[in-house]
Design an enzyme around this catalytic site. Structure first.
Site, PDB file in Angstrom:
ATOM      1  N   ARG A  36       1.032  -1.243  -0.037  1.00  0.00           N
ATOM      2  CA  ARG A  36       0.085   0.070  -0.084  1.00  0.00           C
ATOM      3  C   ARG A  36       0.700   1.215   0.056  1.00  0.00           C
ATOM      4  O   ARG A  36       0.515   2.185  -0.577  1.00  0.00           O
ATOM      5  CB  ARG A  36      -0.917   0.059   1.352  1.00  0.00           C
ATOM      6  CG  ARG A  36      -2.204  -0.846   0.974  1.00  0.00           C
ATOM      7  CD  ARG A  36      -3.056  -0.906   2.173  1.00  0.00           C
ATOM      8  NE  ARG A  36      -4.155  -1.723   1.927  1.00  0.00           N
ATOM      9  CZ  ARG A  36      -5.052  -2.190   2.692  1.00  0.00           C
ATOM     10  NH1 ARG A  36      -4.702  -2.168   4.079  1.00  0.00           N
ATOM     11  NH2 ARG A  36      -6.010  -2.856   2.243  1.00  0.00           N
ATOM     12  N   LYS A 197     -18.588 -15.237   2.832  1.00  0.00           N
ATOM     13  CA  LYS A 197     -19.925 -15.185   2.914  1.00  0.00           C
ATOM     14  C   LYS A 197     -20.807 -14.346   1.803  1.00  0.00           C
ATOM     15  O   LYS A 197     -20.376 -13.690   0.953  1.00  0.00           O
ATOM     16  CB  LYS A 197     -20.198 -13.892   3.963  1.00  0.00           C
ATOM     17  CG  LYS A 197     -19.702 -14.213   5.465  1.00  0.00           C
ATOM     18  CD  LYS A 197     -20.628 -13.129   6.360  1.00  0.00           C
ATOM     19  CE  LYS A 197     -19.909 -13.128   7.691  1.00  0.00           C
ATOM     20  NZ  LYS A 197     -20.033 -11.686   8.240  1.00  0.00           N
ATOM     21  N   GLY A 351      -8.904  -8.563  -0.102  1.00  0.00           N
ATOM     22  CA  GLY A 351      -7.552  -8.412   0.741  1.00  0.00           C
ATOM     23  C   GLY A 351      -7.117  -9.824   0.713  1.00  0.00           C
ATOM     24  O   GLY A 351      -6.165 -10.327   0.491  1.00  0.00           O
ATOM     25  N   GLY A 374     -13.184  -3.733   0.462  1.00  0.00           N
ATOM     26  CA  GLY A 374     -14.608  -3.233   0.710  1.00  0.00           C
ATOM     27  C   GLY A 374     -14.731  -2.147  -0.392  1.00  0.00           C
ATOM     28  O   GLY A 374     -15.762  -2.126  -1.105  1.00  0.00           O
TER      29      GLY A 374
HETATM   30  P1  ADP Z   1     -11.664 -11.388   0.030  1.00  0.00           P
HETATM   31  O1  ADP Z   1     -10.722 -10.576   1.236  1.00  0.00           O
HETATM   32  O2  ADP Z   1     -10.735 -11.619  -1.036  1.00  0.00           O
HETATM   33  O3  ADP Z   1     -12.771 -10.294  -0.243  1.00  0.00           O
HETATM   34  P2  ADP Z   1     -13.499 -12.868   1.749  1.00  0.00           P
HETATM   35  O4  ADP Z   1     -12.813 -11.890   2.876  1.00  0.00           O
HETATM   36  O5  ADP Z   1     -14.745 -12.594   1.391  1.00  0.00           O
HETATM   37  O6  ADP Z   1     -12.244 -12.580   0.613  1.00  0.00           O
HETATM   38  O7  ADP Z   1     -13.123 -14.440   2.217  1.00  0.00           O
HETATM   39  C1  ADP Z   1     -11.814 -14.869   2.668  1.00  0.00           C
HETATM   40  C2  ADP Z   1     -12.213 -15.860   3.346  1.00  0.00           C
HETATM   41  O8  ADP Z   1     -12.979 -17.039   2.971  1.00  0.00           O
HETATM   42  C3  ADP Z   1     -10.853 -16.857   3.550  1.00  0.00           C
HETATM   43  O9  ADP Z   1     -10.230 -16.598   4.986  1.00  0.00           O
HETATM   44  C4  ADP Z   1     -11.068 -18.239   3.234  1.00  0.00           C
HETATM   45  O10 ADP Z   1     -10.520 -18.980   4.243  1.00  0.00           O
HETATM   46  C5  ADP Z   1     -12.554 -18.273   3.443  1.00  0.00           C
HETATM   47  N1  ADP Z   1     -13.132 -19.222   2.926  1.00  0.00           N
HETATM   48  C6  ADP Z   1     -13.123 -19.814   1.335  1.00  0.00           C
HETATM   49  N2  ADP Z   1     -13.828 -20.643   1.007  1.00  0.00           N
HETATM   50  C7  ADP Z   1     -14.412 -21.245   2.081  1.00  0.00           C
HETATM   51  C8  ADP Z   1     -15.011 -22.388   2.613  1.00  0.00           C
HETATM   52  N3  ADP Z   1     -15.462 -23.032   1.747  1.00  0.00           N
HETATM   53  N4  ADP Z   1     -15.482 -22.525   4.043  1.00  0.00           N
HETATM   54  C9  ADP Z   1     -15.035 -21.754   4.921  1.00  0.00           C
HETATM   55  N5  ADP Z   1     -14.558 -20.364   4.412  1.00  0.00           N
HETATM   56  C10 ADP Z   1     -13.944 -20.279   3.386  1.00  0.00           C
HETATM   57 MG    MG Z   2     -11.542 -10.734   3.471  1.00  0.00          MG
END
Ligand code: ADP
Ligand code: MG
Length: 396
Positions: A36, A197, A351, A374
């Protein structure tokens, strides 16, 4: 970008406050990932070379509205100094006479770093009094903190309302890239979504379904869709409140919404547990799905290798554990190949997704890595980002 750019400002000799996103990981007093900071350098260097007198401000971590040595900006100042090759004096405050005095003594082309904006309770409340004090010593404001643009805080909104300003080069780059994807993407446009989620990303799914030719869904969020289709999902992460919504999206999307055909399951989300691959109709009731399977990766790859535009947010599985990282790795490699070999434009945001791409060392092969998790999602969702909305338009 339809905002006034830092390049349109006459900054020589002016006192300029720059909101940057220096919310970096720090361990034992050392910055462990300076991405960053590096992404803010073009704006900082531009302003310094134009003879501005700069003060940089950012939040770092989540201190509770009061000074907390754990979140002081000193390690950031040291790293910035190395990256700039110029002295960066760090102040122990973000407001007050000390800031004005430091600016008085600063030569044109000099820079100071203010203390963590979240040491003040007024920051997250976008408090008018605090915003007034922040703005007081300055002539101009430049916002380059795309990662914080979805928050209406004093350093992103309050101060922007009180000083003439513009968007920095990173914000410009972020908006131009995201607008490319959302506007008239070169087709096929393939979007890939994963992560923990569905509820976080429903708006994004909805919005991407409006523009994408295919939407590939992995991560934990696919289980809410599987449940909506009537499959056994065992102990997988499901958001029951969103099953109906998932049904609606499945109907709306038809075969543009692509779900994995196989899944890696295990008893629990832990290092060293025995993992097996099953078809989507074969998830045992006592197990949880923790990654997409190899066949799913192949099918996702087929879509990705045809794509001319790719947007990816969210890992395909629990990539933090090696046994469940293969889906994310496979997708990352496919996106990298499509970008380098196939000439696709690829944007990765989020992230954890960015961390996964970095872990594999394929960062340089992506066309653009968004610094806003976000913020980029909210932008894709079509929401107005308060930190962007407040900046003056082009030609004003
Ligand atoms: P980003 O930061 O890229 O937007 P998120 O924060 O939405 O992504 O999600 C990342 C998290 O989702 C990771 O910590 C990962 O372990 C979790 N994750 C991915 N697939 C699964 C799964 N099948 N069950 C539980 N957690 C999961
Ligand atoms: Mg995340």
């Amino acid at each position: 970008m339809n905002k006034k750019s830092v390049r349109d400002l006459d900054v020589k000799g002016k006192r300029v406050l720059v909101r940057v996103d220096f919310n970096v990981p720090v361990k034992d007093g050392e910055v462990t990932d300076d991405t960053r900071i590096r992404r803010a350098l073009p704006t900082i260097k531009h302003l310094l070379s134009e003879g501005a007198r700069l003060a940089l401000v950012s939040h770092l971590g989540r201190p509770k509205g009061e000074p907390d040595p754990e979140y002081a900006m000193d390690p950031v100042a040291r790293r910035l100094e190395e990256l700039l090759g110029a002295p960066v004096h760090k102040l122990d405050t973000a407001v007050g006479s000390e800031v004005g005095e430091a600016l008085e003594n600063l030569p044109e082309g000099g820079v100071v770093l203010l203390e963590n904006s979240r040491f003040y309770p007024g920051e997250t409340k976008n408090d008018p009094g605090f915003s007034e004090r922040l703005a007081e010593p300055f002539d101009l404001y430049v916002d380059d903190a795309f990662g914080a643009a979805h928050r209406a805080h004093a350093t992103t909104v309050g101060v922007a309302e009180r000083l003439p300003g513009a968007a920095g080069l990173l914000i410009e780059e972020e908006l131009d890239n995201l607008d490319d994807v959302l506007g008239e993407p070169e087709r096929p446009f393939v979007a890939i979504l994963g992560g923990a989620k569905v509820s976080d990303k429903l708006g994004v799914i909805e919005s991407l379904l409006g523009v994408a030719d295919a939407l590939l869904i992995g991560g934990a969020m696919c289980f809410t869709f599987f449940k909506a289709q009537g499959y056994e999902v065992g102990k997988s992460l499901v958001e029951d409140d969103y099953v109906e919504e998932a049904k609606r999206l499945l109907d709306e999307a038809g075969d543009r919404l692509v779900l994995p055909v196989d899944i890696v399951v295990a008893d629990k989300m832990e290092e060293g547990v025995a993992a097996e691959t099953v078809g989507v109709d074969g998830v045992p009731s006592g197990k949880m799905g923790l990654d997409i399977g190899p066949e799913a990766v192949e099918r996702f790859r087929d879509h990705i290798s045809d794509a001319k535009t790719i947007f990816w947010n969210g890992p395909m599985g629990v990539f933090e554990i090696d046994a469940f990282a293969k889906g994310t790795e496979g997708v990352a490699r496919a996106v990298a190949e499509a970008s380098v070999g196939g000439g696709a434009k690829s944007i990765v945001g989020g992230g954890d997704s960015v961390a996964a791409v970095a872990k594999l060392g394929v960062e340089d092969q992506m066309s653009f890595i968004s610094t806003g998790g976000g913020a980029s999602l909210e932008y894709v969702e079509g929401k107005e980002l308060p930190g962007i909305a407040v900046l003056p338009g082009k030609g004003t």
